[in-house]
Write a protein that holds these residues in place. Structure first.
Motif, mmCIF file in Angstrom:
data_model
loop_
_atom_site.group_PDB
_atom_site.id
_atom_site.type_symbol
_atom_site.label_atom_id
_atom_site.label_comp_id
_atom_site.label_asym_id
_atom_site.label_seq_id
_atom_site.Cartn_x
_atom_site.Cartn_y
_atom_site.Cartn_z
ATOM 1 N N ASP A 225 0.837 -1.197 0.000
ATOM 2 C CA ASP A 225 0.000 0.000 0.000
ATOM 3 C C ASP A 225 0.874 1.251 0.000
ATOM 4 O OD1 ASP A 225 -2.519 -1.421 0.291
ATOM 5 O OD2 ASP A 225 -1.852 -1.887 2.319
ATOM 6 N N ARG A 226 2.058 1.124 0.630
ATOM 7 C CA ARG A 226 3.045 2.204 0.619
ATOM 8 C C ARG A 226 4.424 1.597 0.455
ATOM 9 N NH1 ARG A 226 3.067 5.740 5.713
ATOM 10 N NH2 ARG A 226 2.468 3.781 6.743
ATOM 11 N N VAL A 227 5.287 2.305 -0.254
ATOM 12 C CA VAL A 227 6.674 1.883 -0.407
ATOM 13 C C VAL A 227 7.564 2.885 0.316
ATOM 14 C CG1 VAL A 227 8.546 1.385 -2.021
ATOM 15 C CG2 VAL A 227 6.184 0.792 -2.633
ATOM 16 N N VAL A 228 8.319 2.383 1.283
ATOM 17 C CA VAL A 228 9.231 3.196 2.073
ATOM 18 C C VAL A 228 10.615 3.096 1.457
ATOM 19 C CG1 VAL A 228 10.331 3.449 4.332
ATOM 20 C CG2 VAL A 228 7.892 2.890 4.187
ATOM 21 N N MET A 229 11.177 4.249 1.050
ATOM 22 C CA MET A 229 12.482 4.262 0.387
ATOM 23 C C MET A 229 13.533 4.810 1.337
ATOM 24 S SD MET A 229 11.180 5.532 -3.378
ATOM 25 C CE MET A 229 9.575 6.186 -2.892
ATOM 26 N N MET A 230 14.594 4.036 1.532
ATOM 27 C CA MET A 230 15.638 4.371 2.495
ATOM 28 C C MET A 230 16.803 5.064 1.808
ATOM 29 S SD MET A 230 14.506 3.066 5.417
ATOM 30 C CE MET A 230 15.995 3.038 6.425
ATOM 31 N N SER A 231 17.363 6.048 2.510
ATOM 32 C CA SER A 231 18.588 6.684 2.034
ATOM 33 C C SER A 231 19.761 5.743 2.242
ATOM 34 C CB SER A 231 18.821 7.996 2.789
ATOM 35 O OG SER A 231 19.089 7.738 4.157
ATOM 36 N N ASN A 232 20.867 6.033 1.592
ATOM 37 C CA ASN A 232 22.047 5.194 1.730
ATOM 38 C C ASN A 232 22.640 5.323 3.129
ATOM 39 O OD1 ASN A 232 21.720 4.517 -0.946
ATOM 40 N ND2 ASN A 232 23.261 5.952 -1.696
ATOM 41 N N GLY A 233 23.264 4.230 3.593
ATOM 42 C CA GLY A 233 23.961 4.268 4.856
ATOM 43 C C GLY A 233 25.385 4.774 4.664
ATOM 44 N N PRO A 234 26.117 5.034 5.762
ATOM 45 C CA PRO A 234 25.662 4.907 7.156
ATOM 46 C C PRO A 234 24.702 6.031 7.553
ATOM 47 C CG PRO A 234 27.877 5.790 7.080
ATOM 48 C CD PRO A 234 27.521 5.448 5.656
ATOM 49 N N ALA A 235 24.144 5.911 8.764
ATOM 50 C CA ALA A 235 23.155 6.866 9.270
ATOM 51 C C ALA A 235 21.969 6.962 8.311
ATOM 52 C CB ALA A 235 23.775 8.235 9.527
ATOM 53 N N ALA A 236 21.506 5.810 7.823
ATOM 54 C CA ALA A 236 20.387 5.782 6.882
ATOM 55 C C ALA A 236 19.097 6.181 7.582
ATOM 56 C CB ALA A 236 20.243 4.387 6.287
ATOM 57 N N THR A 237 18.165 6.701 6.794
ATOM 58 C CA THR A 237 16.852 7.070 7.319
ATOM 59 C C THR A 237 15.834 6.947 6.196
ATOM 60 O OG1 THR A 237 15.679 8.713 8.661
ATOM 61 C CG2 THR A 237 16.987 9.543 6.799
ATOM 62 N N ILE A 238 14.574 7.200 6.507
ATOM 63 C CA ILE A 238 13.545 7.166 5.475
ATOM 64 C C ILE A 238 13.631 8.459 4.674
ATOM 65 C CG2 ILE A 238 11.054 7.166 5.035
ATOM 66 C CD1 ILE A 238 10.762 5.413 7.544
ATOM 67 N N ALA A 239 13.876 8.317 3.385
ATOM 68 C CA ALA A 239 14.039 9.489 2.519
ATOM 69 C C ALA A 239 12.745 9.866 1.824
ATOM 70 C CB ALA A 239 15.121 9.223 1.477
ATOM 71 N N GLN A 240 11.917 8.879 1.524
ATOM 72 C CA GLN A 240 10.696 9.147 0.763
ATOM 73 C C GLN A 240 9.713 8.004 0.968
ATOM 74 O OE1 GLN A 240 11.546 10.376 -3.261
ATOM 75 N NE2 GLN A 240 9.502 9.831 -3.991
ATOM 76 N N ILE A 241 8.421 8.319 0.972
ATOM 77 C CA ILE A 241 7.369 7.299 1.064
ATOM 78 C C ILE A 241 6.403 7.509 -0.092
ATOM 79 C CG2 ILE A 241 5.468 6.350 2.434
ATOM 80 C CD1 ILE A 241 6.922 7.199 4.941
ATOM 81 N N LEU A 242 6.134 6.442 -0.815
ATOM 82 C CA LEU A 242 5.253 6.494 -1.982
ATOM 83 C C LEU A 242 3.952 5.760 -1.685
ATOM 84 C CD1 LEU A 242 4.783 7.059 -5.066
ATOM 85 C CD2 LEU A 242 5.793 4.783 -5.462
ATOM 86 N N ASP A 243 2.818 6.439 -1.834
ATOM 87 C CA ASP A 243 1.513 5.790 -1.743
ATOM 88 C C ASP A 243 1.236 5.061 -3.047
ATOM 89 O OD1 ASP A 243 0.861 6.699 0.840
ATOM 90 O OD2 ASP A 243 0.190 8.626 0.050
ATOM 91 N N VAL A 244 0.893 3.786 -2.947
ATOM 92 C CA VAL A 244 0.597 2.975 -4.135
ATOM 93 C C VAL A 244 -0.918 2.959 -4.316
ATOM 94 C CG1 VAL A 244 0.840 0.728 -5.246
ATOM 95 C CG2 VAL A 244 2.658 1.583 -3.734
ATOM 96 N N ASP A 245 -1.395 3.799 -5.194
ATOM 97 C CA ASP A 245 -2.832 3.989 -5.388
ATOM 98 C C ASP A 245 -3.357 2.999 -6.432
ATOM 99 O OD1 ASP A 245 -5.387 4.984 -5.273
ATOM 100 O OD2 ASP A 245 -4.988 6.664 -6.632
ATOM 101 N N LEU A 246 -3.321 1.719 -6.074
ATOM 102 C CA LEU A 246 -3.808 0.667 -6.953
ATOM 103 C C LEU A 246 -4.847 -0.149 -6.199
ATOM 104 C CD1 LEU A 246 -0.398 -0.548 -8.416
ATOM 105 C CD2 LEU A 246 -2.129 0.788 -9.624
ATOM 106 N N PRO A 247 -6.011 -0.386 -6.801
ATOM 107 C CA PRO A 247 -7.066 -1.111 -6.096
ATOM 108 C C PRO A 247 -6.688 -2.563 -5.828
ATOM 109 C CG PRO A 247 -7.636 -0.824 -8.409
ATOM 110 C CD PRO A 247 -6.401 -0.030 -8.179
#
Length: 279
Positions: A225-247
């Motif tokens: 339902d959502r794709v969580v995209m991580m930044s590169n490590g070290p000290a990685a974090t969530i960089a972007q979240i995409l809502d997947v608008d597909l039924p």
């Protein structure tokens, strides 16, 4: 120790319904002490997951995807922040959070049935009779299409069937959260597609919350339902979240011609390309 009640006061999202924040990862950081120095794997990770939601986590190797899953599983403890599941702080592994690992991790001397039965007995053995435990085991194996092979040993079945046993073992615990760490990465394309379909069916039928770690862009869009995209490590974090608008329910053949699917796929590829690691 992380205080869940304090976080409700501090977090501006705390007015959201409880089901919308069934899993809460708040200001999580994790630093490992290596032989030479300290290594900061994750920094200030924040994520809310609704009850019954499917979330895929994607990113380049070394970005902390599996580390994040292990924190939710209770296999690792955060250095800072905290993880909440169902209004309880995650302080260790628990049957409400089942894990399907990259490897099936089956005991080779036991049958498929007995591998699943071990988990069932551990979780429900104190309150149920043996006949009930056996029924739970059979039901879990039936759900993943292994009724015909439940009495075979792991060495007698294919890689895809072994992974089905791993999924059955996790489902037999009746978890509220199913955590999958690149469970199909070592399988051929046809087997991977079949198990992706099984995962979607089980998620729809059982309504559990799902987190899947993947390197596969198509898998992320298909399952989540959502794709969580991580930044590169070290000290990685969530960089972007995409809502997947597909039924839902989703059909992979229909999605192949759906412009929304291709838009989501392109967004993720664009992110990964922008965060490509160079030697």
């Amino acid at each position: 120790m992380f205080d869940a009640s304090d976080s409700l006061l501090m977090n501006p999202q705390s007015s959201a319904p409880a089901d919308a924040r069934f899993v809460r990862i708040e200001q999580v950081g994790l630093t490992f002490q290596t032989r030479k120095a300290r290594f900061e794997a994750l920094r200030e990770v924040n994520l809310d997951i609704a009850r019954g939601e499917a979330v895929a986590v994607i990113g380049h190797s070394g970005c902390g995807k599996s580390t994040l899953l292990n924190l939710l599983a209770g296999l690792l403890m955060p250095t800072t922040g905290g993880v909440i599941c169902g209004n309880k702080e995650v302080a260790g592994p628990g049957p409400e959070r089942a894990v399907v690992f990259q490897s099936h991790s089956l005991l080779p001397w036991l049958s498929c049935f007995d591998n699943v039965y071990l988990a069932v007995e551990k979780v429900f053995g104190a309150q149920e009779k043996r006949a009930q435990l056996r029924a739970r085991t059979e039901q879990a194996l039936n759900r993943v299409g292994l009724s015909h092979a439940m009495h075979k040993r792991p060495g007698e079945i294919s890689g895809g069937m072994k992974q089905r046993v791993g999924i059955a073992r996790a489902l037999a615990m009746e978890p509220k959260v199913l955590l999958m760490d690149e469970p199909f990465g070592a399988l051929d394309a046809l087997t991977r597609a079949a198990l992706q379909d099984v995962t979607m069916q089980l998620h729809a039928q059982l309504g559990m919350t799902l987190m899947i770690i993947t390197h596969d862009v198509d898998e992320a869009v298909l399952l989540a339902d959502r794709v969580v995209m991580m930044s590169n490590g070290p000290a990685a974090t969530i960089a972007q979240i995409l809502d997947v608008d597909l039924p839902r329910p989703r059909d992979r053949l229909a999605l192949a011609e759906d412009p929304r699917y291709h838009h989501c796929r392109a967004q993720i590829l664009r992110f990964l390309q922008g965060h490509a690691q160079h030697d």
